[in-house]
Write an enzyme that holds these catalytic residues in place. Structure first.
Site, mmCIF file in Angstrom:
data_model
loop_
_atom_site.group_PDB
_atom_site.id
_atom_site.type_symbol
_atom_site.label_atom_id
_atom_site.label_comp_id
_atom_site.label_asym_id
_atom_site.label_seq_id
_atom_site.Cartn_x
_atom_site.Cartn_y
_atom_site.Cartn_z
ATOM 1 N N LYS A 141 0.839 -1.204 0.000
ATOM 2 C CA LYS A 141 0.000 0.000 0.000
ATOM 3 C C LYS A 141 0.873 1.252 0.000
ATOM 4 O O LYS A 141 1.887 1.313 0.711
ATOM 5 C CB LYS A 141 -0.904 -0.028 1.239
ATOM 6 C CG LYS A 141 -1.910 1.098 1.329
ATOM 7 C CD LYS A 141 -2.811 0.886 2.547
ATOM 8 C CE LYS A 141 -3.851 1.994 2.683
ATOM 9 N NZ LYS A 141 -4.744 1.746 3.846
ATOM 10 N N SER B 178 -10.033 0.068 6.746
ATOM 11 C CA SER B 178 -9.375 0.165 5.447
ATOM 12 C C SER B 178 -8.795 -1.122 4.904
ATOM 13 O O SER B 178 -8.396 -1.176 3.744
ATOM 14 C CB SER B 178 -8.273 1.227 5.492
ATOM 15 O OG SER B 178 -8.848 2.503 5.637
ATOM 16 N N SER C 90 -9.282 2.179 2.523
ATOM 17 C CA SER C 90 -8.293 2.839 1.687
ATOM 18 C C SER C 90 -7.263 1.890 1.077
ATOM 19 O O SER C 90 -6.466 2.298 0.239
ATOM 20 C CB SER C 90 -7.564 3.921 2.494
ATOM 21 O OG SER C 90 -6.845 3.349 3.586
#
Length: 457
Positions: free
Chosen positions: A78, A176, A152
């Site tokens: 990420k 997330s 996210s």
């Protein structure tokens, strides 16, 4: 010739350790799949093709190859965690395009275990929202490209669901990991506080953000979690009878759980009951103030992360989110709201070992330019579809998302498992029972567009 794209991390690592596959061949095959599919999916901001192949050769030459738990396994990271030699943009035009000098500790642990970072994945700006789009790209759900992958950790989830990598690293500050995993048919765990090193941002959203794995199987989640936590892998085990509470109630007042997600939780409860667990309907005593507490911590975390960034380069929704959060900073920093919530919920978990809920309230929003829309439409879209994840960041307790059932569109549905601190192994064992008794399809149908069969559970 054996195809490694679409195979699990455990399968790939075993093959590399036993010299049935080389790290270069495995990585090259996944890079080719990224090249074929990512133009439609949008999982990656950066693909490290040349660097990943070179690092694959380095792994192949390691003297300890035969003992590496993730030998030759491609992994996506990420884009809010440092990868040496790559910039860390966190989905924003306001962040510096400066290469990181060192790996984040979780990335370093993955590499030490033999994993190879093939790329950095797209996130919403400053990882604020439950949809992933922005100036660096848009991550779509490989099961339904008209829908967002979630956020996210949306790019990481999309990469795994499309078979572009077998595992990915993400993090979870208000859901997330669990939100995109639920959208994309993946397994994930947000570990309890302190199990895996955090260091996600300045203060980790007041200790709410945790790093964790995204994978297609419980086995891979267990394997990756052990590497991230720096512990020995917990062996698979059939759990003894557990007291499981099933709740279909939204923690946030006024939000209804739609039928597919409520049905998934009911059916998962039935599977676990037949497996010998004590299952009953029971709702945690969520306080009416939970909506305000969640909003305060969510926005205040962004206010801290936005400090020092040029507001002119931030999207409007991010600027407003941070401005709202600045009003809450003083109160949030005391930790009193989180302490009160823990005290209120602890008696419930004295009576129940595990809480089972729907993972989401409804399917994910359409994949549109949410970053160009105002703050209130984003707030409502996020809250209405993902009200079930934030309480467990506020408490700091472990929580999983596990695929279960399908939506009318054919995309995956999912349930959430929650436990007290230290119950990660119990949650994984229950998830493994669900996987065994109600298997899911591991790779999205998009894989068939590349003339490759979808892997089944």
């Amino acid at each position: 010739m054996t195809s490694w794209a679409g195979r699990t991390a455990a399968e790939i690592a075993a093959a590399v350790r036993e010299k049935r596959a080389t790290p270069r061949a495995v990585v090259a095959e996944h890079l080719a799949r990224i090249e074929r599919l990512d133009g439609r999916v949008g999982a990656f901001r950066v693909v490290r093709a040349e660097a990943a192949l070179a690092e694959a050769d380095e792994v192949a030459a390691r003297a300890d190859l035969a003992g590496l738990p993730l030998a030759g396994v491609p992994v996506a990271v990420k884009d809010n965690l440092a990868v040496r030699g790559e910039s860390n943009r966190v989905g924003s035009a306001a962040t510096p395009d400066t290469p990181a000098a060192e790996d984040h500790v979780t990335v370093a642990r993955l590499r030490a275990a033999g994993a190879i970072v093939v790329g950095l994945t797209n996130v919403p700006e400053l990882c604020v929202f439950g949809t992933t789009e922005g100036v660096h790209g848009t991550a779509r759900n490989p099961w339904d490209l008209s829908r967002t992958a979630g956020g996210s950790s949306g790019g990481s989830a999309a990469a795994v669901a499309a078979g572009m990598v077998p595992i990915a690293l993400g993090n979870d500050g208000m859901g997330s990991l669990r939100i995109p995993a639920a959208n994309c048919g993946l397994v994930t765990i947000k570990p309890g506080h302190g199990v895996v090193p955090a260091g996600v941002s300045d203060g980790d959203w007041f200790g709410m953000s945790e790093n964790g794995p995204l994978a297609t199987t419980v086995e891979d989640v267990r394997l990756m979690l052990a590497v991230l936590a720096g512990t020995e892998e917990t062996p698979s085990a059939t759990p003894g009878s557990r007291r499981i509470a099933v709740s279909l109630r939204s923690p946030l007042t006024g939000i209804m759980i739609t039928k597919p997600y409520a049905d998934a939780a009911r059916e998962a409860a039935g599977v676990l009951m037949k497996a010998g667990h004590q299952v009953r309907r029971a709702d945690p005593p969520y306080p009416l103030s939970l909506s305000t507490t969640s909003l305060a911590h969510w926005t205040a975390g962004t206010a801290v992360d936005a400090q020092g960034l040029d507001p002119r380069l931030l999207a409007r929704r991010t600027r407003v989110h941070a401005a709202v959060g600045r009003r809450f900073l003083k109160g949030v920093r005391t930790g009193d709201g989180r302490d009160r919530l823990r005290r209120r919920l602890e008696p419930f978990f004295a009576e129940h070992d595990v809480l089972l809920t729907p993972a989401l309230a409804r399917r994910s929003p359409r994949s549109v330019a949410w970053h160009e829309r105002g703050w209130l439409p984003n707030l409502l879209a996020n809250t209405n579809y993902s009200p079930l994840t934030p309480p467990w960041n506020l408490t700091g307790w472990p929580a999983m998302a596990v695929p279960f059932g399908t939506l009318p569109s054919g995309a995956p549905c999912a349930v959430q498992l929650v436990g007290l601190p230290g119950t990660e192994a119990d949650l994984l064992a229950l998830a493994e029972q669900l996987e065994k008794l109600h298997p899911w399809q591991r790779t999205a149908p998009l894989a068939r567009d590349a003339d490759e069969p979808a892997a089944a559970g």
